[in-house]
Enzyme design. Structure first.
Site, mmCIF file in Angstrom:
data_model
loop_
_atom_site.group_PDB
_atom_site.id
_atom_site.type_symbol
_atom_site.label_atom_id
_atom_site.label_comp_id
_atom_site.label_asym_id
_atom_site.label_seq_id
_atom_site.Cartn_x
_atom_site.Cartn_y
_atom_site.Cartn_z
ATOM 1 N N HIS A 88 20.971 -4.283 -34.504
ATOM 2 C CA HIS A 88 21.547 -2.998 -34.890
ATOM 3 C C HIS A 88 22.619 -3.226 -35.953
ATOM 4 O O HIS A 88 23.067 -4.344 -36.179
ATOM 5 C CB HIS A 88 22.180 -2.315 -33.674
ATOM 6 C CG HIS A 88 21.193 -1.713 -32.735
ATOM 7 N ND1 HIS A 88 21.123 -0.360 -32.485
ATOM 8 C CD2 HIS A 88 20.224 -2.281 -31.982
ATOM 9 C CE1 HIS A 88 20.159 -0.121 -31.607
ATOM 10 N NE2 HIS A 88 19.595 -1.276 -31.287
ATOM 11 N N ASN A 127 17.574 -2.532 -37.747
ATOM 12 C CA ASN A 127 17.946 -1.129 -37.883
ATOM 13 C C ASN A 127 18.734 -0.889 -39.167
ATOM 14 O O ASN A 127 19.685 -1.619 -39.467
ATOM 15 C CB ASN A 127 18.818 -0.699 -36.700
ATOM 16 C CG ASN A 127 18.052 -0.627 -35.402
ATOM 17 O OD1 ASN A 127 16.931 -1.104 -35.304
ATOM 18 N ND2 ASN A 127 18.663 -0.040 -34.383
ATOM 19 N N ILE A 128 18.358 0.155 -39.890
ATOM 20 C CA ILE A 128 19.021 0.495 -41.151
ATOM 21 C C ILE A 128 19.273 1.998 -41.178
ATOM 22 O O ILE A 128 18.337 2.794 -41.141
ATOM 23 C CB ILE A 128 18.161 0.067 -42.359
ATOM 24 C CG1 ILE A 128 17.966 -1.463 -42.350
ATOM 25 C CG2 ILE A 128 18.804 0.523 -43.663
ATOM 26 C CD1 ILE A 128 16.925 -1.964 -43.310
ATOM 27 N N GLY A 171 28.076 1.603 -38.737
ATOM 28 C CA GLY A 171 28.839 2.401 -39.681
ATOM 29 C C GLY A 171 29.058 1.700 -41.009
ATOM 30 O O GLY A 171 28.817 0.507 -41.166
ATOM 31 N N ALA A 229 22.638 -3.172 -39.213
ATOM 32 C CA ALA A 229 22.232 -4.193 -40.179
ATOM 33 C C ALA A 229 22.123 -3.680 -41.606
ATOM 34 O O ALA A 229 21.444 -4.285 -42.429
ATOM 35 C CB ALA A 229 20.909 -4.819 -39.743
ATOM 36 N N SER A 230 22.787 -2.577 -41.921
ATOM 37 C CA SER A 230 22.828 -2.141 -43.324
ATOM 38 C C SER A 230 23.662 -3.120 -44.136
ATOM 39 O O SER A 230 24.595 -3.744 -43.627
ATOM 40 C CB SER A 230 23.424 -0.735 -43.436
ATOM 41 O OG SER A 230 22.493 0.244 -43.006
ATOM 42 N N ASP A 255 17.163 6.089 -30.604
ATOM 43 C CA ASP A 255 18.211 5.117 -30.903
ATOM 44 C C ASP A 255 19.433 5.391 -30.033
ATOM 45 O O ASP A 255 19.955 6.501 -30.005
ATOM 46 C CB ASP A 255 18.579 5.225 -32.395
ATOM 47 C CG ASP A 255 19.480 4.107 -32.861
ATOM 48 O OD1 ASP A 255 19.474 3.028 -32.245
ATOM 49 O OD2 ASP A 255 20.180 4.304 -33.881
ATOM 50 N N SER A 314 18.474 9.508 -33.296
ATOM 51 C CA SER A 314 19.620 9.408 -32.395
ATOM 52 C C SER A 314 19.794 10.706 -31.628
ATOM 53 O O SER A 314 19.189 11.739 -31.964
ATOM 54 C CB SER A 314 20.896 9.115 -33.186
ATOM 55 O OG SER A 314 21.213 10.238 -34.005
#
Length: 309
Positions: A211, A254-255, A181, A213-214, A82, A50
């Protein structure tokens, strides 16, 4: 092996009905944990940087660490910006050796998003670099990205064909219910698979990105709360939903938050049990191992890209 773009990765992922993990990196231990996990299960990787990570760790340091990871693992690794929000930032990363960039113009009106995205695409493609665009806005906070619930918006399938055709992007990030977040949901996320299905119908064979996607692994949330944190009710995306998305058009997931939680929870626990220790190797080592185990779990049990390097 040199750095690669995501083009071949996504082609294989789409055809094989799995997704590539895109993991955010900020320092040596995070890079080591991610790449060691991928090597053990022979998985391709996207390492994301990022704008905040570049400011924190320095572009040159991060690139040298990633070069070392390639030398150590021999894996196909793509380095991706990112949430780039300006042409200048994307250009700097392209000129600095990144093989993929995201230009996030989702905060602009549709026509301005197209104009900015095409400007980045034209420059990136002239350098052999691929580009991810975004339609729709995810709620939440991650580094410099801060979108309120009121400003969040699902991706409109009626816009995707025009956006891809006019910009020439190589992949498209969409909003179907994930968010940025770790403090994201009062309840678990519920992904809008109807939107994803319609986008897949309109863009057959085109790689889609998720995005935010945790899954906000509960064991690490509990660990953080036990040792002084304040994260009541933090939730993420159920992993079965991510597996379903990976079996559809989603080629990149994305994690980031899960890695941060694992690192922070492990370090908090270490200091609670060893308050007089001050050698960073003693607490960063276990944190690196925690990241490695999280990444292996995601690759094997969620993404399905193990053995695909």
């Amino acid at each position: 092996m040199p750095l690669v773009t995501s083009t071949e990765m996504f082609k294989k992922a789409y055809e094989g009905k799995y997704a590539i993990g895109a993991f955010n990196v900020n320092n040596m231990e995070i890079i080591q944990g991610i790449t060691e996990a991928a090597k053990e299960v022979n998985a391709p990787l996207i390492l994301q940087v990022s704008a905040g990570a570049r400011k924190y760790a320095n572009h040159t340091y991060l690139m040298k660490l990633i070069e070392a990871a390639i030398e150590e693992t021999g894996l196909p690794i793509c380095v991706h910006l990112d949430h780039g929000d300006t042409f200048e930032l994307c250009k700097s990363c392209i000129d600095g050796g990144f093989t993929s960039v995201m230009i996030d113009g989702s905060h602009h009106p549709f026509e301005e998003n197209i104009k900015l995205t095409k400007q980045v695409v034209d420059y990136a493609h002239s350098k052999g670099v691929v580009v991810e665009g975004e339609l729709g806005r995810l709620a939440g906070i991650e580094d410099d990205v801060n979108v309120s619930d009121a400003d969040a918006a699902f991706t409109d399938p009626d816009q995707v064909e025009e956006f891809v055709q006019r910009t020439g992007v190589d992949s498209l990030a969409i909003a179907i219910g994930t968010s940025h977040g770790a403090f994201k949901f009062k309840g678990e996320a519920k992904l809008r698979f109807d939107i994803l299905e319609e986008i897949e119908r309109r863009l057959p064979g085109f790689p889609i990105v998720l995005h935010g996607a945790s899954s906000v692994m509960p064991e690490y949330v509990e660990m953080i709360n036990k040792f002084g944190g304040q994260m009541p009710g933090a939730k993420g995306v159920p992993e079965d939903m991510l597996r379903k998305a990976a079996s559809m058009a989603v080629c990149k997931i994305n994690i980031d938050s899960d890695l941060r939680l694992a690192l922070t929870g492990t370090i908090r626990k270490y200091f609670a049990e060893n308050p007089s220790h001050f050698d960073p190797r003693q607490y960063l080592g276990p944190a690196r191992t925690a990241i490695k185990e999280i990444v292996k779990h995601k690759i094997v049990n969620v993404l399905g890209c193990d053995g695909k390097a």
